[in-house]
Design a protein around this motif. Structure first.
Motif, PDB file in Angstrom:
ATOM      1  N   ALA A 280       0.684  -1.104  -0.090  1.00 31.65           N
ATOM      2  CA  ALA A 280       0.051   0.036   0.103  1.00 31.65           C
ATOM      3  C   ALA A 280       0.883   1.195   0.022  1.00 31.65           C
ATOM      4  O   ALA A 280       0.363   2.357  -0.640  1.00 31.65           O
ATOM      5  CB  ALA A 280      -1.086   0.050   1.302  1.00 31.65           C
ATOM      6  N   ALA A 281       2.027   0.937   0.539  1.00 32.31           N
ATOM      7  CA  ALA A 281       2.867   2.435   0.788  1.00 32.31           C
ATOM      8  C   ALA A 281       3.757   2.598  -0.397  1.00 32.31           C
ATOM      9  O   ALA A 281       4.139   4.024  -0.652  1.00 32.31           O
ATOM     10  CB  ALA A 281       3.787   2.175   1.802  1.00 32.31           C
ATOM     11  N   ILE A 282       3.833   1.806  -1.398  1.00 32.20           N
ATOM     12  CA  ILE A 282       4.608   1.957  -2.576  1.00 32.20           C
ATOM     13  C   ILE A 282       3.616   2.255  -3.946  1.00 32.20           C
ATOM     14  O   ILE A 282       2.869   1.238  -4.136  1.00 32.20           O
ATOM     15  CB  ILE A 282       5.632   0.747  -2.900  1.00 32.20           C
ATOM     16  N   PRO A 283       3.719   3.241  -4.540  1.00 33.44           N
ATOM     17  CA  PRO A 283       3.002   3.449  -5.570  1.00 33.44           C
ATOM     18  C   PRO A 283       3.546   2.859  -6.881  1.00 33.44           C
ATOM     19  O   PRO A 283       4.464   3.389  -7.698  1.00 33.44           O
ATOM     20  CB  PRO A 283       3.013   5.074  -6.041  1.00 33.44           C
ATOM     21  N   GLU A 284       3.454   1.661  -7.043  1.00 32.70           N
ATOM     22  CA  GLU A 284       4.126   0.830  -8.090  1.00 32.70           C
ATOM     23  C   GLU A 284       4.092   1.177  -9.514  1.00 32.70           C
ATOM     24  O   GLU A 284       5.017   0.961 -10.290  1.00 32.70           O
ATOM     25  CB  GLU A 284       3.493  -0.911  -8.169  1.00 32.70           C
ATOM     26  N   GLY A 285       2.897   1.753  -9.788  1.00 34.98           N
ATOM     27  CA  GLY A 285       2.851   2.366 -11.189  1.00 34.98           C
ATOM     28  C   GLY A 285       3.478   3.616 -11.498  1.00 34.98           C
ATOM     29  O   GLY A 285       3.523   4.100 -12.731  1.00 34.98           O
TER      30      GLY A 285
ATOM     31  N   PRO B 170      -8.540  -5.240   6.032  1.00 29.44           N
ATOM     32  CA  PRO B 170      -9.719  -4.635   5.227  1.00 29.44           C
ATOM     33  C   PRO B 170      -9.336  -4.815   3.607  1.00 29.44           C
ATOM     34  O   PRO B 170     -10.073  -5.097   2.759  1.00 29.44           O
ATOM     35  CB  PRO B 170      -9.425  -3.344   5.544  1.00 29.44           C
ATOM     36  N   LEU B 171      -7.901  -5.047   3.448  1.00 35.19           N
ATOM     37  CA  LEU B 171      -7.225  -5.202   2.064  1.00 35.19           C
ATOM     38  C   LEU B 171      -6.291  -6.155   2.156  1.00 35.19           C
ATOM     39  O   LEU B 171      -5.303  -6.211   2.676  1.00 35.19           O
ATOM     40  CB  LEU B 171      -6.858  -3.880   1.508  1.00 35.19           C
ATOM     41  N   LEU B 172      -6.494  -7.182   1.081  1.00 35.50           N
ATOM     42  CA  LEU B 172      -5.502  -8.432   0.925  1.00 35.50           C
ATOM     43  C   LEU B 172      -4.250  -7.656   0.108  1.00 35.50           C
ATOM     44  O   LEU B 172      -4.470  -6.629  -0.711  1.00 35.50           O
ATOM     45  CB  LEU B 172      -5.857  -9.437   0.250  1.00 35.50           C
ATOM     46  N   PRO B 173      -3.108  -7.880   0.089  1.00 33.28           N
ATOM     47  CA  PRO B 173      -1.851  -7.457  -0.856  1.00 33.28           C
ATOM     48  C   PRO B 173      -2.049  -7.578  -2.233  1.00 33.28           C
ATOM     49  O   PRO B 173      -1.912  -6.515  -3.003  1.00 33.28           O
ATOM     50  CB  PRO B 173      -0.884  -8.451  -0.402  1.00 33.28           C
ATOM     51  N   VAL B 174      -3.001  -8.620  -2.853  1.00 36.07           N
ATOM     52  CA  VAL B 174      -3.307  -8.702  -4.138  1.00 36.07           C
ATOM     53  C   VAL B 174      -4.385  -7.449  -4.548  1.00 36.07           C
ATOM     54  O   VAL B 174      -4.126  -7.167  -5.491  1.00 36.07           O
ATOM     55  CB  VAL B 174      -3.362 -10.202  -4.442  1.00 36.07           C
ATOM     56  N   GLN B 175      -5.188  -7.279  -3.676  1.00 37.59           N
ATOM     57  CA  GLN B 175      -6.117  -6.182  -3.824  1.00 37.59           C
ATOM     58  C   GLN B 175      -5.450  -4.893  -4.116  1.00 37.59           C
ATOM     59  O   GLN B 175      -5.918  -4.005  -4.776  1.00 37.59           O
ATOM     60  CB  GLN B 175      -7.172  -6.378  -2.906  1.00 37.59           C
ATOM     61  N   ILE B 176      -4.509  -4.903  -3.144  1.00 36.61           N
ATOM     62  CA  ILE B 176      -3.930  -3.288  -3.237  1.00 36.61           C
ATOM     63  C   ILE B 176      -2.995  -3.144  -4.577  1.00 36.61           C
ATOM     64  O   ILE B 176      -2.951  -2.202  -4.785  1.00 36.61           O
ATOM     65  CB  ILE B 176      -2.840  -3.281  -1.649  1.00 36.61           C
TER      66      ILE B 176
ATOM     67  N   ASN C 101      -2.489   6.307  -2.269  1.00 39.19           N
ATOM     68  CA  ASN C 101      -1.690   5.345  -1.553  1.00 39.19           C
ATOM     69  C   ASN C 101      -1.731   5.506  -0.111  1.00 39.19           C
ATOM     70  O   ASN C 101      -1.637   4.696   0.838  1.00 39.19           O
ATOM     71  CB  ASN C 101      -0.191   5.244  -2.050  1.00 39.19           C
ATOM     72  N   ILE C 102      -1.892   6.840   0.398  1.00 40.24           N
ATOM     73  CA  ILE C 102      -1.932   7.096   1.684  1.00 40.24           C
ATOM     74  C   ILE C 102      -3.084   6.893   2.148  1.00 40.24           C
ATOM     75  O   ILE C 102      -3.246   6.285   3.377  1.00 40.24           O
ATOM     76  CB  ILE C 102      -1.968   8.901   1.824  1.00 40.24           C
ATOM     77  N   SER C 103      -4.252   6.809   1.520  1.00 37.00           N
ATOM     78  CA  SER C 103      -5.634   6.250   1.812  1.00 37.00           C
ATOM     79  C   SER C 103      -5.576   4.879   2.321  1.00 37.00           C
ATOM     80  O   SER C 103      -6.101   4.279   3.158  1.00 37.00           O
ATOM     81  CB  SER C 103      -6.742   6.660   0.779  1.00 37.00           C
ATOM     82  N   GLU C 104      -4.722   4.047   1.423  1.00 42.47           N
ATOM     83  CA  GLU C 104      -4.700   2.786   1.664  1.00 42.47           C
ATOM     84  C   GLU C 104      -3.802   2.323   2.825  1.00 42.47           C
ATOM     85  O   GLU C 104      -4.322   1.465   3.613  1.00 42.47           O
ATOM     86  CB  GLU C 104      -4.071   2.019   0.263  1.00 42.47           C
ATOM     87  N   VAL C 105      -2.928   3.247   2.917  1.00 41.93           N
ATOM     88  CA  VAL C 105      -1.864   2.875   4.192  1.00 41.93           C
ATOM     89  C   VAL C 105      -2.910   3.166   5.518  1.00 41.93           C
ATOM     90  O   VAL C 105      -2.900   2.530   6.433  1.00 41.93           O
ATOM     91  CB  VAL C 105      -0.657   3.773   4.265  1.00 41.93           C
ATOM     92  N   LEU C 106      -3.569   4.394   5.434  1.00 40.65           N
ATOM     93  CA  LEU C 106      -4.191   4.812   6.486  1.00 40.65           C
ATOM     94  C   LEU C 106      -5.230   3.793   6.783  1.00 40.65           C
ATOM     95  O   LEU C 106      -5.648   3.431   8.085  1.00 40.65           O
ATOM     96  CB  LEU C 106      -4.892   6.088   6.316  1.00 40.65           C
ATOM     97  N   LEU C 107      -6.144   3.195   5.876  1.00 39.81           N
ATOM     98  CA  LEU C 107      -7.065   2.362   6.053  1.00 39.81           C
ATOM     99  C   LEU C 107      -6.662   1.148   6.833  1.00 39.81           C
ATOM    100  O   LEU C 107      -7.141   0.451   7.732  1.00 39.81           O
ATOM    101  CB  LEU C 107      -7.799   2.048   4.866  1.00 39.81           C
ATOM    102  N   MET C 108      -5.403   0.644   6.146  1.00 43.51           N
ATOM    103  CA  MET C 108      -4.934  -0.623   6.881  1.00 43.51           C
ATOM    104  C   MET C 108      -4.305  -0.509   8.608  1.00 43.51           C
ATOM    105  O   MET C 108      -4.780  -1.230   9.052  1.00 43.51           O
ATOM    106  CB  MET C 108      -3.681  -1.135   6.115  1.00 43.51           C
ATOM    107  N   PHE C 109      -3.757   0.680   8.327  1.00 39.27           N
ATOM    108  CA  PHE C 109      -3.307   1.213   9.836  1.00 39.27           C
ATOM    109  C   PHE C 109      -4.296   1.380  10.905  1.00 39.27           C
ATOM    110  O   PHE C 109      -4.466   0.732  12.112  1.00 39.27           O
ATOM    111  CB  PHE C 109      -2.640   2.350   9.774  1.00 39.27           C
TER     112      PHE C 109
END
Length: 670
Positions: free
Chosen positions: A22-27, A483-489, A452-460
């Motif tokens: 979630a923390a890394i914007p892969e694209g 809430p989110l699995l790695p493959v979904q992120i 990405n911040i929204s994903e990290v905050l959601l997980m945290f």
């Protein structure tokens, strides 16, 4: 935190991996590269070849353009700018040439006509003189290609403005003798035979001379006034000298014209003997004219607060004349030459350079000093050059611009950008394209980071305080789930975020993009203000998914997490996906909100959002994809809650953006 709450290590490892993803914007790297490459391709179509991808973004921040004069601001060809028929200026020609120079050089040109002027008119004779006493000629009449000395080419072109064709004229007045131009004599003479059908006093021959005004005037004893040949008086001679000085003060190259009739053809070696007792016809002033498209380009630079500095090897007068005509030189602006530049200390130059608009008679080494002074004043500098000795200044500048037509290989290798047409207007187009690319870089980088911040905050938030919040809501324990699995992120980062981000990378430019004022220092994409924006937007983006996460078990009327965890997880996952997709429209117009005209103008973004939604639906309902992404089929009730949560979240972000935009606009106006 999870281990302390007695969750298994395997489960917490899965959480850790999910947070890392979630923390890394892969694209991001791929999208940045593709966006820059597309920008370079567009620039190449506009005659600007960018040699370094990093230069594209720098172009958008240019605050000073140091440009050559000859061939870049001007056409690199001579043109008659002023005509004096006898002692009077031809106003009609002035008006025509102004329209001609500002018109598209490829468009059809309206020609002036001689009208009903009789054959003894000074203007008619002057035009005939300019065309006949001339060794230049057309290679291709249709394309207007003329070969010969640049000065004589300008005179042939002058004849074409008056619909005077050299080939036809030479048939009527075939040349019999010629005394070519000589640097000592400073004049040229031809003698032509007058056709039998011409009524020029029934004379057999006509002599035409052209040359330096002081030389021609010294050989004249008569002048044409009001259609009659009169004696040349002392006051007439003073007026000729005055006209010559007037044109010379405007950095023009001047030629005077004279003629006389002959009864007999002199011997070839005695032609100089008959270059006396001439009739003065008038004078023309020539200069290398500005390119028509440069006027508009300079106006754009002024609106954008981009300073234009002319750096030329030409004389001060010539540079000043072009600078004033193009609007580069203002009332309080200065012009200095290389000698004055060499006498200035670095400290004095640093203070004065903000007011200097033209550097004349400068050497390539002076160019390096100019760039250093401007950069010391926090300017982002673009410098043009075409010679081997220009390489140091091109390397020193933030953007080194080499000439593709006349530039040397060394200058091209030292540059960041090459102009295939050597045209100043192309630089301005490249700056505009640089601004477009920079704006789009900001849009998709900030978009991806906020997502990405929204994903990290959601997980945290869910992992750290999720069980406690569940307990407050339901009064029961054991509802906590990831809430989110790695493959979904990973799916969100590469597909549902990646496609819209790519579309933002080719977002159409705002109409007033060149009206935006350039600043001295380079603007940072991740400035403090933008980092704050990314953080608060990421937090708000998370709110919709958090609502579904915590309120889902209540709204879905099902507490069996063991059996229906897939539905809860898919609902949270889809809520965040839909929210992020809608969030892309918040970046179409930076911080101005989504309720703007042309919000759906980017057809690629619209398509990307639709495709992403369809892909998301696919992984929810296609059985074999359900197994890969751990999703479950959702009903209409689930979708209604997901869409409501997403839309409310986007409306909240839009509302906050509107407030911030209005406050900043009010602060700027105050």
């Amino acid at each position: 935190s999870g281990v302390l709450k007695d969750y298994s290590i395997a489960r917490m490892l899965l959480v850790a991996v999910a947070l890392a993803v979630a923390a890394i914007p892969e694209g991001l790297p791929a999208i940045v590269t593709v966006s820059l490459a597309l920008g370079v391709q567009r620039m190449a179509k506009n005659n600007a070849i960018v040699r370094k991808l990093s230069s594209v973004e720098t172009l958008g921040g240019v605050s000073v353009i140091c440009t050559d004069k000859t061939g870049t601001l001007t056409k690199n060809k001579m043109m008659v700018r002023k005509i004096y028929s006898g002692l009077k200026e031809v106003k009609d020609y002035n008006n025509f040439i102004e329209r001609y120079n500002k018109a598209d050089s490829n468009s059809s040109k309206k020609t002036l006509t001689i009208g009903n002027l009789d054959s003894n008119s000074a203007l008619k004779l002057l035009i005939d003189n300019a065309v006949l006493c001339n060794d230049a000629y057309y290679i291709n009449k249709e394309t207007g290609q003329i070969t010969g000395d640049p000065t004589e080419v300008a005179l042939i072109e002058l004849g074409s403005f008056y619909s005077v064709d050299k080939n036809k004229l030479e048939k009527d007045y075939p040349r019999k003798l010629e005394e070519p131009f000589d640097s000592e004599r400073k004049m040229m003479t031809t003698i032509s035979k007058i056709s039998t059908g011409d009524n020029r006093r029934n004379q057999r021959y006509i002599l035409f001379s052209k040359g330096a005004p002081e030389v021609i005037a010294g050989r004249c004893t008569r002048i044409i006034k009001n259609g009659r040949i009169e004696n040349l008086t002392d006051s007439d001679k003073e007026k000729i000298i005055e006209n010559n000085h007037t044109l010379a003060a405007k950095a023009m190259r001047n030629l005077a014209f004279a003629f006389k009739y002959l009864d007999e053809l002199p011997d070839e070696e005695k032609i100089k003997e008959v270059e006396e007792d001439l009739v003065y016809l008038g004078m023309v002033g020539m200069i290398d004219p500005p390119r028509p498209e440069v006027y508009d380009a300079i106006e754009k630079c002024k609106r954008a607060n981009i300073k234009i500095i002319m750096v030329t090897g030409d004389h001060k007068l010539t540079a000043r004349a072009i600078g004033e005509e193009l609007g580069i030189l203002g009332p309080k602006d200065k012009v200095i030459d290389g000698t004055e530049f060499d006498l200035m200390t670095k400290e004095k130059l640093g203070k004065q350079i903000e007011y200097i608009r033209i550097f004349a008679r400068v050497s390539p080494s002076n160019k390096v000093g100019i760039v250093e002074a401007l950069k010391k004043n926090q300017h982002i500098v673009a410098m043009t050059g075409d010679g081997i000795n220009d390489a140091p200044s091109l390397k020193k500048a933030d953007i080194g611009v080499a000439m593709g037509v006349v530039g040397t290989d060394v200058s091209k290798e030292s540059s960041d950008m090459i102009l295939t047409d050597d045209n100043f207007a192309t630089i301005v187009k490249a700056v505009k394209q640089g601004r477009v690319i920079y704006d789009n870089l900001k849009k998709f980088i900030l978009f991806l980071l906020s997502c990405n911040i929204s994903e990290v905050l959601l997980m945290f938030i869910c992992i750290v305080v999720g069980d406690y919040i569940f307990y407050l809501i339901t009064g029961e324990r054991g509802f906590l789930y990831i809430p989110l699995l790695p493959v979904q992120i990973l799916w969100m980062n590469l597909i549902t975020d990646g496609l819209p981000a790519m579309a933002l990378g080719i977002d159409p430019p705002e109409k007033n993009i060149m009206d935006r004022k350039a600043t001295k220092s380079k603007e940072q994409i991740l400035s403090r203000r933008r980092l704050t924006m990314v953080l608060w937007q990421g937090l708000v983006l998370t709110s919709g998914a958090l609502f579904i996460y915590f309120a889902g078990p209540l709204f879905f009327n099902n507490h069996d997490l063991l059996h229906d965890r897939g539905i809860f997880q898919t609902s949270v996952f889809t809520t965040l996906v839909i929210t992020q997709l809608l969030h892309t429209f918040n970046f179409r117009f930076e911080n101005k909100g989504i309720f703007r005209r042309h919000i759906f103008e980017n057809k690629y973004l619209n398509l990307a959002v639709i495709v992403s939604v369809l892909l998301q639906i696919g992984i929810i309902y296609i059985p074999w994809l359900q197994g890969i992404f751990k999703t479950a089929s959702l009903g209409l009730y689930h979708w209604s809650l997901i869409i409501a949560s997403s839309v409310v979240t986007i409306l909240v972000i839009n509302f906050i953006n509107e407030i911030i935009y209005k406050k900043r606009k009010a602060d700027n106006n105050s």
